[in-house]
Structures are given as C-alpha cells and as structure tokens.
Design an enzyme around this catalytic site. Structure first.
Site, short mmCIF file in Angstrom:
data_model
loop_
_atom_site.label_atom_id
_atom_site.label_comp_id
_atom_site.label_asym_id
_atom_site.label_seq_id
_atom_site.Cartn_x
_atom_site.Cartn_y
_atom_site.Cartn_z
N ARG A 8 1.34 3.63 -11.22
CA ARG A 8 1.17 4.84 -10.41
C ARG A 8 2.28 5.84 -10.67
O ARG A 8 2.03 7.05 -10.77
CB ARG A 8 1.10 4.45 -8.92
N SER A 64 0.84 -1.20 0.00
CA SER A 64 0.00 0.00 0.00
C SER A 64 0.87 1.24 0.00
O SER A 64 2.08 1.16 0.11
CB SER A 64 -0.91 0.00 1.23
N CYS A 65 0.24 2.39 -0.15
CA CYS A 65 0.85 3.72 -0.05
C CYS A 65 1.48 4.19 -1.36
O CYS A 65 2.04 3.41 -2.12
CB CYS A 65 1.88 3.82 1.07
N THR A 66 1.38 5.50 -1.60
CA THR A 66 1.99 6.17 -2.74
C THR A 66 2.62 7.45 -2.22
O THR A 66 2.02 8.16 -1.42
CB THR A 66 0.95 6.50 -3.82
N GLU A 112 6.77 3.95 3.25
CA GLU A 112 6.39 3.44 1.95
C GLU A 112 6.87 2.00 1.86
O GLU A 112 8.09 1.74 1.90
CB GLU A 112 7.02 4.28 0.84
#
Length: 539
Positions: A272, A2-4, A95
């Site tokens: 992404r 997860s996470c950006t 991250e």
C-alpha cells in the site's frame, strides 16, 4: 489489521491546506456502519468510562464543540475515528501498527483483567477513546500531542496505534510504543507521509524531542527506555567498549528500534505504501527489476516530497485504489490470476469510511475545516465535502441505521458496491460519472459558500462603527462574537450558512446515489446468469 493513512503538509497540498486522511476499515468478517455527527459541549461526558477497557477518567469541564464520524453501534464504544473541533484542530485515530516483542516485554500493554478471585483491573486507553479524550480540549495540534502523551503515560494503552493530529500550520503523527511510551514526528511542510498498518516513522531526533521540539516529541524517559532494554540494534564502527557505553546516540530509526516486520507485512502492508508513493512520485522507477522500492520493501520512506502538489482527488483516488495499472489489480487485466490477488488493496470491501480533513489557511476560522467524507468501499464511491464547524449534521449522513436501508448514504453505498463488484467493467462508466458529478458539485458548493460568507462578513463589518470593530492589532477572532468571523451578523449567520451548505451536499448525494443504485441494479440484473428471453433462441 486495517486502515490506510496519507498526510499532506501545507506546502505539498494544492491550496496550502494541511490535509490528513485515513480509511477506517473494520476487521475481517465485520462491517461497521458509520455516521457523521456534531457533539455539543453539553453532550461531552465529564466522567468517561471506556466500554472495552473499563478505564475511568475525569474530564475537564470546558470542552468545545466538535464533529466526528463514529460507529453507529456502541458495542465497542464511541470510536470517534475522525473529527475536527471548533478551534480547527483535527484528528484521525487510529492507524493500527505493531511493535516488536522486546518493546512489548519491556513496557507491557495495559490490558483489562476481569474480576475473578481479585477485583477487576481496568485496561488503558485505545482507539475507542482517544479522540473523545483529546479533541474537545485542545486549541493546537501540539497541545493535542501533549495531552495524548500525558494520557498514555498515566493510563497506558492496550494496543499499538498511530494517531494523527493537525491544525492549519502543522501535522503531527504519534505512535504508541508499548504500554506507556510514545513518539511523535511533525510532517515536513513540503512532504506527504504514507502509513499502511506498520510502525512508520523512520527518523527521530532525541535532541530535538528533549529540546526545542521543532519536529519531534516523545515520552519523558524514552532515551533511558531504549538504553535500559537494549532496543537499539544499529551497527557502528568498531571502537572501545567505554566509548560505546559513553556514546549517546540521539538520531535513530524507530522502525529498527521499536518496529516489527514479518512476511505477512509484504502481503498486507508494504504494497500500500509502495502504490501511494508510486502515484505521487511517478517518474521514479517502481516496476523494473532494478527498482529501489518494490511492493515488499521494508524501507519505503515514511515521508517524501511529491512531484506535484497533492489534491483532494489524489487522496480520494489513493484511499480507494486497488493497484490500478499494475499486475496486482483484482479488477484488472494485467498479470495473472495469482498476481491480481497477491496483495491487499487499499480500497477493500470492509472500508467503513474515508475522511480527509482539510484545514484551509485562506478561509475564516469559522469555516476553515472541511471534512471530505465517503462511506463504504472506495472503488465504488467518492468523497464529498462537509463543513466541520456546525451545530448539527445532515440526516442522510447522521441517521445511519444498524440495518440495511436506502434512506441513508452508508447503506446505499454498500448496496451499490456489492452489486457493481460482480460486473466491474459494465458498471464503471456509471460509477465514474457519479464520482465526477459529486466532485464538481462539491468544489463549486464550497467555493460559493466561502464567497457568500466572505461577502456577509465584509457587509457586516462595514455596518459597524469604528469603535465596535476589533483593533487591527487584535488577533483573529477577537471582538467578533464568533471565532474568526468579523461581524455581529456573521456570528449568527455563519453556522447557519455552513449547515445549509452541508444539507445541499447531502441532498445532492441522496439524489445521485439513488440514481446510481438504480442504474447499477438495472445493468447487473440484465447480466444475471439465469437471464432468458424467447428472442435468445433466434440469435
């Protein structure tokens, strides 16, 4: 996974600030309520024990005040996630990234070994711990990198993570390499960096890391670690074995040495980075068959110079985006049903919060750090500004309950998103109007508060006798009574002014989020599949 993350150097941002921003997305099938709190020095533990790994660490006795956006539930520890301290050092952690099997074998992760026939063996540090162990004790980003590196080398880690540490001049990105090793690179001032759950740094200079450390830092034995475990796979021109053995290669690509790449990355991660850079460098070819970088490219740059200065609005849009204007938008009309669900969007249903921390060089040190915070799924909300250097935070963002309640922002935003999702086109104007209202009010609030603080500082300084004023040669904050504030009155008034501004922002959000909830509920209720009226019979 997860996470950006997106990081913006001071010469690449619209106002000269350093900006670090990250979505915190919970794991699949889990939703983590968030809150915004201030931690006073007296509340910082002096002896720390991790919930997940049971590692125990004695902490220094001189912590400073800091503000964070942690989980509400403590079942996995504090998980501070994003924060800024009173010295205007900011962090975002972490991250999630990955290293290859050769690295993990050479330097195994330090995992908790439960008690059995033998006594329990604690694990290392991880996302749960990092901000709590670092942020209260550092005055610059470089100090933060050094402290985190010392902790990693001493206690190790049980997971691969990227950690962001910034101050008003620099942004550093740290990546953990196996259980005890790490690398850190400074984001160039005129660049932005994008990180989507992959080991991202694509250039490293060991000579600088073991020398002046202008742009790079790393664990003490990284050079030997690479050589001893045959981690460098770079092909070179043919030469003698002796020449190869004596050759010390100081510049390398960490992705090729430490990183991992699988077909899953092309679904979950690389798209992404592709979309964020597509937005910030739009004149490049991103979509044709001849495009240099595509959604499945493994060599998308870690950082690059944007075509225009990057704004808070750019960051807010990108970290809530769903590949708008491409065939990959799950809410779009381009492409096919398959292409619209081919790649994982940036703004997903599991986002707990997005925090963009802006450190502004033109503001007094006491009001320099602004945390732009949003809760919930990005496409259905927007970030609002809150001053970080405060003693307390607004109840509407602080007192998030574990259970659903419209008395706090987190759950209100979650309800808006789940209702509006089913009727995307019918509710978009409502959400767009809310986003515009919040952003306009937020910018005006920050500007007016800054102006009021500057006026109070000037008036307070003017009232003081020359003997009481700091010397012109004294560094900022010396003799002020509060870091960076010129005046005795300012020392008492600035925290109250910042807290008052935060309360006004929270009150605005409460009013307008409730209005938006009412509107999307009404609109969606009228579109329910079981709707029926007698007048329908005569249409």
């Amino acid at each position: 996974m997860s996470c950006t993350t997106i990081l913006v150097g001071k010469a690449a941002s619209y106002d000269g600030s350093t900006i670090i921003a990250r979505d915190d997305d919970s794991g699949s099938g889990r939703y983590d309520p968030k809150r915004f709190i201030a931690v006073a020095p007296k509340d910082q533990p002096r002896h720390y024990r991790s919930v997940l790994s049971h590692v125990e660490i004695d902490l220094p006795d001189n912590p400073c005040r800091y503000s964070i956006v942690p989980n509400v539930l403590n079942n996995r520890g504090i998980l501070a996630e994003a924060g800024a301290n009173e010295y205007n050092v900011a962090m975002s952690a972490t991250e999630t990234i990955a290293v290859n099997e050769r690295v993990a074998a050479a330097d195994p992760f330090v995992e908790l070994v439960p008690a059995g026939e033998n006594a329990e063996i604690p694990g290392g540090i991880g996302e749960e711990d990092i901000i709590t162990l670092v942020l209260p004790y550092v005055r610059t980003a470089r100090e933060g990198v050094a402290r985190l590196g010392e902790l990693l080398e001493e206690y190790g880690t049980y997971e691969s993570n990227g950690v962001i540490i910034s101050d008003v001049d620099e942004i550093w990105y740290v990546e953990t390499i196996g259980g005890h090793h790490w690398i850190a690179r400074r984001v160039p001032d005129d660049c932005y960096a994008t990180i989507p759950n992959q080991l991202g740094i694509d250039d490293f200079d060991l000579s600088d890391a073991f020398g002046d450390q202008r742009e790079y830092m790393c664990s003490a034995d990284l050079r030997e670690f690479i050589v001893d475990h045959h981690l460098d796979r770079t092909m070179r021109a043919h030469t003698s074995r002796r020449a190869v053995a004596s050759h010390r290669r100081d510049r390398f690509n960490p992705r090729a040495v430490f990183g991992d790449s699988t077909p899953k990355d092309h679904i979950y991660n690389t798209p992404r980075a592709w979309y964020m850079q597509r937005h910030l460098n739009p004149s490049e070819d991103w979509d044709s068959p001849n495009a240099r970088f595509t959604p499945i490219s493994d060599d998308i740059p870690w950082c690059r110079v944007p075509e225009r200065k990057v704004s808070i609005e750019d960051i807010d849009f990108l970290l809530g985006s769903h590949f708008e204007d491409t065939p990959y938008d799950p809410y779009g009309t381009l492409g096919t049903p398959e292409s619209r669900h081919r790649y994982r969007p940036i703004g997903v249903n599991r986002t707990g919060h997005m925090v963009a921390i802006q450190l502004r060089p033109y503001a007094p040190e006491a009001s320099r750090a602004v945390m732009w915070i949003s809760y919930g799924s990005g496409p259905f909300t927007t970030a609002a500004p809150f001053y970080a250097n405060v003693r307390d935070t607004p109840a509407y963002l602080r007192d998030t309950t574990p259970e659903v309640s419209t008395a706090n922002l987190y759950w209100t935003n979650r309800l808006i998103a789940v209702i509006a999702d089913a009727h995307w086109f019918e509710t978009q104007n409502l959400i767009g109007r809310y986003v515009e209202q919040v952003r306009v009010f937020g910018h005006r609030l920050i500007e007016s508060t800054d102006a009021g603080i500057a006026k109070a500082i000037a008036a307070s300084t003017a009232k003081r006798s020359p003997a009481d004023r700091p010397s012109e040669d004294a560094p900022a904050g010396v003799g002020d009574g509060m870091t960076g504030v010129g005046g005795a009155a300012g020392a008492a008034d600035v925290p109250a002014a910042l807290e008052g501004a935060n309360e006004r922002m929270a009150a605005f959000l409460e009013t307008h989020a409730h209005t938006l909830l009412n509107d999307v509920l009404y609109t969606s209720s009228n579109l329910m599949h079981n709707s029926f009226a007698m007048s329908d019979r005569w249409i």
